[in-house]
Design an enzyme around this catalytic site. Structure first.
Site, PDB file in Angstrom:
ATOM      1  CG  ASP A 199     132.910  58.974 -62.265  1.00 51.52           C
ATOM      2  OD1 ASP A 199     133.205  58.215 -63.411  1.00 51.52           O
ATOM      3  OD2 ASP A 199     132.473  58.349 -61.295  1.00 51.52           O
ATOM      4  CE  LYS A 238     127.534  59.167 -53.467  1.00 46.51           C
ATOM      5  NZ  LYS A 238     128.520  59.833 -54.034  1.00 46.51           N
ATOM      6  CG  LEU A 285     117.021  55.583 -54.065  1.00 49.49           C
ATOM      7  CD1 LEU A 285     117.344  57.041 -53.826  1.00 49.49           C
ATOM      8  CD2 LEU A 285     115.655  55.097 -54.581  1.00 49.49           C
ATOM      9  CB  VAL A 334     122.095  55.957 -53.445  1.00 44.18           C
ATOM     10  CG1 VAL A 334     121.401  57.255 -52.943  1.00 44.18           C
ATOM     11  CG2 VAL A 334     123.707  56.475 -53.797  1.00 44.18           C
TER      12      VAL A 334
END
Length: 682
Positions: free
Chosen positions: A482, A385, A363, A371
């Site tokens: 982030d 993940k 993905l 991922v």
């Protein structure tokens, strides 16, 4: 005979006596408290900070390599390898400088025949440079039949001498075959100007004044971080050539990087080594006893029934340590267990769910891992993940994300379903699958599910829901750290799911900041975080400001293909807003020029972004305030606003965003609303 504890006491006492007699050489009557001022100005360069010193910031506030001469009051000057340079620009976030030779400023001749070299640990060549060699005191041969284009003249001892400029590696020019030069100087120039100089040699002086790029690195970065973490500020003792840590107007009790600390570490290390050796001997003896005991028990176990209570205990204790995660992998793997309250999957389950991590299931890929899309046996579609490595840093990020997401529940935060066991061969996290990609995918046209680049109502809703998620995090004592459009996922209804908490930090309500080395994505990181190493919730506010300008402009946060001053989108946005050029900045697709209601809302979001992107964090609004402002802007998108466009002729000058002050109590939206009311009533 002395015992181990007695020996340790004597050595420690000796170390302390040595430490107490250590003195640091500093200028007499030095006011160390002046180093607590986080920023200073030097000539035309503003908001400078550690490691730089100069002007009102004394030299003992930073390493000598970064001391600037500000006495001329025009531009700061920096000496590197005995050559003086004018500092044109400082990018403290990227750790880069734009420098120009002082002896070649507005001048092509020099008597400083020293090459510009940047190959040390502190300063190195930056990107985007091309070498230029200047030849002086040359004698032309009779074989030259016409005047070379790269010829210029310099005066030396009253005589005019021939000089030449050569762009590129040395030597590559036929002119060098027919001239002899006594001196030469190598200096970098910007690569985008090199081609222009080859075509037009008269630009030599202008090109030299544009300077070149240099990277810098503070060799005492680690020591400074340790000092900041202990509550001090960083300084430097040039006489002893060592960093110091300053608390108030005196040195901190334990300077992070002094030579004394090295001596203490060596002595304590010797004692520690002795303790380790004795401990190993003790461990071997105990191990032998245990083996003998287990052999005796094994024969008895043949006649005893198996235990039924040997399972992995569930836990929701969020303070479980890293060492517990890395404990021995000889424990039995339970059929099902929980870790911090979330389900633990086996590696085999997730390998099967992702078809052996098939590349067609990918993905996306980030800084920490890849991922994959997967389907569990119970039918749930998930995103898995897979961390690249299982080193201590990755394990810490893995645990951090599990601990934080396990206790958070919000409609705009991605849900963590589970993770692999602490003894698994790989670190895997299992999330709910969000099918519509990231906001970045849609803004940059990478999404296959969207036929357009997101209309304004969806963009505004993304801003509102992301702000609500961040406000919730801050209320729970968590800083995301982030925030970026790549970490904002969208479901099929374009509802927000904020993801990726590997860098997040707990932020208790009773503290003002967390001292930590800056981490995050370039273009989104709070510049004051880079300067002070102090992480606060206002760092998320800055990053969210970058997200807002992305939503307005559809531009990337960092793009090296833009003009140099516009590479960083935050800087570009600030400049456009201050110069009343919002019309040039907004994505034309949004209908900014055609729809007054959209124009008004976009203007309001632009002003909010302007406030979020302020250099000083105290000026930025809180996330709660951001949420309220965005909700107010969103609620203005109604029939009244659209009916207004039918009866109101909007003047062109009203469509331009006014220059605003970040501390002004009157918002641009308020001015638009009040202006509209007046016009409508008339």
């Amino acid at each position: 005979m002395l015992s181990l504890s007695s020996t340790t006491t004597i050595i420690t006492a000796t170390i302390l006596v040595f430490y107490l007699h250590h003195t640091t050489s500093l200028p007499p009557h030095a006011q160390l408290s002046t180093c607590h001022v986080t920023s200073f100005n030097c000539g035309t360069i503003t908001n400078l900070s550690y490691p730089f010193t100069g002007g009102d910031r004394p030299s003992f506030c930073g390493p000598p390599q970064f001391h600037l001469n500000c006495q001329n009051g025009i531009v700061p000057e920096l000496i590197i390898s005995s050559v003086s340079y004018r500092v044109i620009h400082v990018n403290s976030e990227a750790h880069t400088l734009n420098l120009a030779r002082l002896d070649l400023w507005n001048e092509t001749c020099t008597n400083v025949y020293v090459n510009s070299t940047f190959d040390g640990p502190t300063f190195s060549y930056g990107s985007g440079n091309q070498n230029l060699t200047l030849f002086y005191e040359c004698e032309a041969s009779s074989r030259i039949t016409e005047t070379p284009e790269n010829l210029f003249h310099c005066w030396s001892n009253g005589d005019k001498n021939n000089s030449y400029s050569l762009v590129g590696p040395f030597p590559l020019d036929p002119i060098l075959e027919v001239v002899e030069c006594d001196e030469h100087v190598k200096v970098p120039i910007l690569i985008e100007l090199a081609d222009r100089l080859v075509k037009n040699r008269s630009l030599l002086g202008e090109v030299l004044m544009k300077g070149f790029n240099v990277n810098y690195m503070n060799p005492y970065e680690t020591e400074c971080f340790e000092c900041l973490a202990s509550g001090g500020v960083c300084g430097f003792d040039s006489d002893n050539d060592e960093p110091i840590c300053i608390c108030g107007d005196q040195l901190c009790a334990t300077p992070g990087s002094s030579k004394v600390a090295v001596a203490i570490g060596a002595s304590v290390g010797a004692v520690g080594a002795l303790v380790v050796i004795l401990g190993c001997v003790y461990f071997v003896l105990q191990r032998r006893r245990k083996i003998a005991y287990n052999k005796q028990r094994s024969s008895m176990d043949l006649f005893m029934p198996p235990s039924s209570g040997d399972t992995f205990a569930s836990t929701t204790n969020t303070s479980q340590s890293l060492s517990s995660y890395q404990s021995s992998n000889t424990d039995p793997m339970p059929p099902r267990s929980n870790y911090f309250g979330v389900q633990v999957f086996t590696y085999e389950e997730l390998e099967e769910a992702t078809k052996n991590f098939d590349s067609s299931k990918e993905l996306g890929e980030g800084g920490f891992g890849t991922v994959y899309k997967g389907e569990l046996k119970d039918g749930r579609v998930v995103a898995v993940k897979r961390h690249y490595e299982s080193n201590s840093r990755r394990i810490e990020q893995f645990m951090n994300e599990v601990q934080i997401l396990a206790r958070l529940r919000h409609k705009s935060l991605v849900t963590l379903f589970g993770c692999t066991h602490r003894h698994s061969r790989e670190l895997l996290l299992v999330y709910e699958f969000i099918p519509n990609g990231t906001v970045a995918d849609h803004l940059q046209g990478r999404s296959t599910k969207s036929t357009n680049l997101l209309p304004w109502p969806i963009r505004l809703n993304i801003a509102v829901e992301t702000a609500e998620a961040l406000a919730y995090l801050h209320a729970k004592g968590v800083i995301h750290r982030d925030v970026k459009t790549n970490n904002i996922l969208l479901d099929d209804n374009f509802r927000v799911k904020v993801a990726d908490f590997g860098l997040s930090r707990d932020f208790p309500n009773h503290v003002t900041h967390v001292s930590t080395a800056p981490q995050g994505t370039p273009g989104y990181v709070d510049p004051e975080y880079y300067q002070s190493y102090q992480l606060t919730d206002k760092s998320d506010v800055y990053s969210f400001g970058v997200v807002l300008v992305e939503l307005i402009s559809s531009l990337q946060a960092v793009d090296i293909n833009r003009n140099r001053s516009d590479v960083n989108l935050a800087n570009m946005a600030i400049n456009k807003i201050q110069n009343q050029e919002l019309l040039e900045f907004v994505d034309p697709y949004l209908g900014f020029e055609r729809d007054y209601a959209i124009r008004r809302m976009t203007t309001g979001v632009a002003e909010l972004a302007f406030r979020c992107l302020q250099q000083e964090r105290e000026i930025r609004p809180s996330m709660n305030e951001v949420v309220e402002i965005l909700r107010g802007i969103n609620s203005s998108d109604g029939l009244g606003a659209r009916e207004e466009t039918k009866v109101l002729e909007v003047r062109t000058d009203e469509a331009i965003l006014l220059k605003v002050s970040p501390v002004s109590p009157d918002s641009v939206v308020d001015k638009w609303v009040s202006g509209s009311s007046v016009s409508n009533s008339s």
